[in-house]
Design an enzyme around this catalytic site. Structure first.
Site, PDB file in Angstrom:
ATOM      1  N   TYR A 173      29.226  11.189 -24.587  1.00 38.26           N
ATOM      2  CA  TYR A 173      30.414  11.918 -24.993  1.00 38.26           C
ATOM      3  C   TYR A 173      30.750  11.745 -26.474  1.00 38.26           C
ATOM      4  O   TYR A 173      31.792  12.231 -26.914  1.00 38.26           O
ATOM      5  CB  TYR A 173      31.622  11.472 -24.143  1.00 38.26           C
ATOM      6  CG  TYR A 173      31.328  11.473 -22.672  1.00 38.26           C
ATOM      7  CD1 TYR A 173      31.140  12.661 -21.987  1.00 38.26           C
ATOM      8  CD2 TYR A 173      31.218  10.283 -21.953  1.00 38.26           C
ATOM      9  CE1 TYR A 173      30.852  12.675 -20.633  1.00 38.26           C
ATOM     10  CE2 TYR A 173      30.937  10.284 -20.591  1.00 38.26           C
ATOM     11  CZ  TYR A 173      30.764  11.478 -19.943  1.00 38.26           C
ATOM     12  OH  TYR A 173      30.486  11.482 -18.612  1.00 38.26           O
ATOM     13  N   GLY A 174      29.927  11.074 -27.249  1.00 36.05           N
ATOM     14  CA  GLY A 174      30.234  10.906 -28.662  1.00 36.05           C
ATOM     15  C   GLY A 174      29.118  10.203 -29.406  1.00 36.05           C
ATOM     16  O   GLY A 174      28.225   9.585 -28.811  1.00 36.05           O
ATOM     17  N   LYS A 180      33.694   7.563 -34.705  1.00 38.83           N
ATOM     18  CA  LYS A 180      33.198   8.104 -33.439  1.00 38.83           C
ATOM     19  C   LYS A 180      33.509   9.590 -33.400  1.00 38.83           C
ATOM     20  O   LYS A 180      34.668   9.999 -33.342  1.00 38.83           O
ATOM     21  CB  LYS A 180      33.845   7.400 -32.244  1.00 38.83           C
ATOM     22  CG  LYS A 180      33.348   7.923 -30.901  1.00 38.83           C
ATOM     23  CD  LYS A 180      33.960   7.160 -29.737  1.00 38.83           C
ATOM     24  CE  LYS A 180      33.448   7.686 -28.398  1.00 38.83           C
ATOM     25  NZ  LYS A 180      34.007   6.956 -27.253  1.00 38.83           N
ATOM     26  N   HIS A 185      27.770  -6.171 -34.427  1.00 42.53           N
ATOM     27  CA  HIS A 185      26.752  -6.216 -33.367  1.00 42.53           C
ATOM     28  C   HIS A 185      27.352  -5.762 -32.039  1.00 42.53           C
ATOM     29  O   HIS A 185      28.570  -5.720 -31.861  1.00 42.53           O
ATOM     30  CB  HIS A 185      26.202  -7.643 -33.203  1.00 42.53           C
ATOM     31  CG  HIS A 185      25.953  -8.350 -34.495  1.00 42.53           C
ATOM     32  ND1 HIS A 185      24.917  -8.042 -35.336  1.00 42.53           N
ATOM     33  CD2 HIS A 185      26.624  -9.382 -35.091  1.00 42.53           C
ATOM     34  CE1 HIS A 185      24.937  -8.828 -36.391  1.00 42.53           C
ATOM     35  NE2 HIS A 185      25.970  -9.655 -36.263  1.00 42.53           N
ATOM     36  N   ASP A 186      26.481  -5.425 -31.108  1.00 46.42           N
ATOM     37  CA  ASP A 186      26.883  -5.270 -29.716  1.00 46.42           C
ATOM     38  C   ASP A 186      26.006  -6.176 -28.862  1.00 46.42           C
ATOM     39  O   ASP A 186      24.904  -6.565 -29.255  1.00 46.42           O
ATOM     40  CB  ASP A 186      26.826  -3.815 -29.243  1.00 46.42           C
ATOM     41  CG  ASP A 186      25.431  -3.208 -29.269  1.00 46.42           C
ATOM     42  OD1 ASP A 186      24.485  -3.847 -28.782  1.00 46.42           O
ATOM     43  OD2 ASP A 186      25.279  -2.084 -29.757  1.00 46.42           O
ATOM     44  N   ASP A 203      33.877   1.388 -17.624  1.00 50.18           N
ATOM     45  CA  ASP A 203      32.562   1.511 -18.262  1.00 50.18           C
ATOM     46  C   ASP A 203      32.173   0.200 -18.935  1.00 50.18           C
ATOM     47  O   ASP A 203      31.670   0.195 -20.066  1.00 50.18           O
ATOM     48  CB  ASP A 203      32.572   2.655 -19.280  1.00 50.18           C
ATOM     49  CG  ASP A 203      31.151   3.110 -19.633  1.00 50.18           C
ATOM     50  OD1 ASP A 203      30.223   2.774 -18.880  1.00 50.18           O
ATOM     51  OD2 ASP A 203      30.980   3.793 -20.666  1.00 50.18           O
ATOM     52  N   HIS A 256      22.673  -3.429 -33.379  1.00 50.86           N
ATOM     53  CA  HIS A 256      23.167  -2.599 -32.297  1.00 50.86           C
ATOM     54  C   HIS A 256      21.996  -2.124 -31.449  1.00 50.86           C
ATOM     55  O   HIS A 256      20.843  -2.179 -31.868  1.00 50.86           O
ATOM     56  CB  HIS A 256      23.945  -1.394 -32.837  1.00 50.86           C
ATOM     57  CG  HIS A 256      25.202  -1.764 -33.563  1.00 50.86           C
ATOM     58  ND1 HIS A 256      25.234  -1.999 -34.921  1.00 50.86           N
ATOM     59  CD2 HIS A 256      26.472  -1.942 -33.121  1.00 50.86           C
ATOM     60  CE1 HIS A 256      26.463  -2.294 -35.292  1.00 50.86           C
ATOM     61  NE2 HIS A 256      27.237  -2.273 -34.217  1.00 50.86           N
TER      62      HIS A 256
END
Length: 490
Positions: free
Chosen positions: A173-174, A191, A250-251, A291, A472
């Site tokens: 969605y983005g 975003k 980071h993720d 989510d 990421h």
């Protein structure tokens, strides 16, 4: 000359004689009497028809009243159009299968009567103040009125005030970019809200994300600064809006896939404590994230964890336990068994299951339930957590897909055997998070107070050695495709 017509639009059965002006005064008077007589009789017949057809009651009543007042056709059509637009502001998304007479399709698309910038400016904080808690979202509350006094101007900043550096993420969605604010020289994350080609309406999902982030203020939740737009006119379906959020280096997905970061037990406890604190803040405000996954868990260079991507989040009414919501939420690997079996009346327990999946992934170094469909996902879960039967989950028989999706083989629960390498206290928390029965699943507040996390202070824990570059998921996968290696070495 006379014409005999039947005014079907007004529900009248008797003919009406209309003169073109060439008749005599006596004939005109006779025609007026016929018209009045037909209207009186037609009104009685129309009321009978309206009572027998409730679906058209509103429009027919308005037309009948307008005819009795001898209003012009233009005013009648204006009233009917106003009524249609006021009642039909939400259209269901055809890509989702929604059932139930009282269902409000929450993945619908809102068609705002004005530019959505007015909605955005009334939701976001201004002058450094956080917006107050907005009313609960409901079927007839798609447009929200802010409780703070705000300026009348709704003009948003332009995208030209930012310098886009690179793309750092992409979802259904983005698209997320790393950018720099030219005015403050600050790094931010942009975003971009995706709009379908030819769609001139703003996605309800994006409005909900802006609304929810505008009322959340927590150290473990990503901060939404503002919303900017490009130069193109929104009414021509060519305008894009960008959510300006704080940039986080980071993720969790990228760090785990890079294979260069070594999280020990203390680091894992710090990460889980911060995830649960941010999630508990949401649950106390009746907001479900829906989510939770490693891609949406961000971490900065200081080891601070932040929840991100509230595109599927939802504010629910805790008093209305019977209201259905879509079960097409949460990625397969982190989706709870009740959602897989078609449950549409759920609560915070679905987020707790996702947290349990992340806890196991932190120690196991890869997803613990990798499935690609409802059937395969339930099979993978059953092999570790046991088969969902009425003995361990009494209400499972009431789920819509219980008979069609449940595994034919009965598996015993062997979670403690599979994750025996975990510390005992962490294993106990994992066992309570991954309980099949959602009513028996631990809550965020109880998980924070568990024996493994109650004495953990993330601020006093030295973070693990993190890479100097931004890590990421998208950058790690791009590096692997470029080098052809599965191990991302620094």
């Amino acid at each position: 000359m006379e014409f005999t017509v039947r005014p079907q639009n007004h529900g009248l059965d008797d003919p009406i004689v209309i003169s073109d002006g060439s008749s005599s005064p006596d004939e005109s008077s006779t025609n007026d009497k016929r018209l009045k007589h037909s209207a009186e009789e037609g009104s009685s017949d129309s009321r009978k028809k309206l009572r027998s057809s409730p679906s058209s009651f509103s429009n027919n009543t308005r037309r009948l009243e307008s005819f009795k007042r001898k209003r012009s056709p233009e005013s009648i059509e204006a009233d009917c159009y106003s009524e249609r637009t006021s009642e039909c502001t939400v259209s269901a998304d055809s890509s989702l299968e929604m059932t139930g007479e009282d269902e409000i399709c929450e993945e619908s698309i809102v068609s705002p009567p004005t530019d959505p910038c007015s909605f955005i400016s009334s939701t976001l904080p201004i002058a450094g103040e956080r917006s107050v808690k907005l009313p609960m979202e409901g079927p007839s509350k798609m447009e929200l009125k802010p409780k703070l006094k705000r300026e009348k101007s709704t003009k948003l900043r332009n995208l030209d005030t930012f310098e886009i550096i690179k793309q750092i993420g992409e979802g259904a969605y983005g698209v997320v970019y790393e950018a720099k604010d030219k005015q403050t020289e600050e790094l931010v994350a942009l975003k971009r809200i995706k709009l379908k080609l030819g769609m001139n309406r703003f996605p309800n999902r994006a409005l909900r994300e802006i609304r929810i982030l505008g009322q959340l203020s927590h150290k473990n939740i990503v901060n939404l600064k503002e919303v900017v737009s490009d130069d193109v006119d929104f009414k021509k379906a060519k305008q894009s809006l960008y959510l300006v959020m704080e940039f986080v280096e980071h993720d969790l997905k990228g760090l785990l896939e890079s294979a260069i970061v070594d999280f020990n037990e203390l680091h894992n406890a710090s990460i889980m404590k911060q995830i649960l604190e941010g999630l508990n803040y949401c649950h106390n405000r009746n907001i479900l994230h829906r989510d939770i996954k490693t891609t949406n868990i961000l971490m900065n260079s200081r080891g601070q964890v932040k929840l991100a991507d509230f595109g599927l989040s939802r504010q629910v009414d805790p008093e209305d336990k019977q209201r259905p919501y879509t079960n097409n939420v949460v990625s397969y690997w982190y989706r709870s068994p009740e959602l897989l079996m078609g449950q549409r009346r759920y609560g915070p327990a679905i987020d707790i299951w996702s947290c349990g999946c992340i806890l196991g992934e932190l120690f196991y170094k890869k997803p613990i339930f990798p499935g690609d469909s409802e059937v395969s996902q339930l099979l993978v879960i059953s092999r570790i957590c046991g088969t969902a039967t009425p003995d361990v989950w009494p209400s499972v028989v009431d789920l819509p897909s219980f008979k069609t999706l449940r595994p034919k083989k009965i598996f015993k629960r062997r979670l403690r055997d599979v994750f025996a390498c975990l510390p005992p206290l962490a294993l106990e928390l994992l066992d309570n998070m991954l309980t099949l029965d959602p009513s028996e699943r631990v809550t965020t507040e109880d998980a924070i107070k568990s024996s493994w996390l109650k004495n953990i202070n993330p601020e006093s824990i030295t973070p693990s050695k993190l890479p100097q570059y931004n890590c990421h998921e998208l950058s790690v996968r791009s590096f692997k495709r470029f080098t052809g290696n599965h191990n991302h070495a620094e």
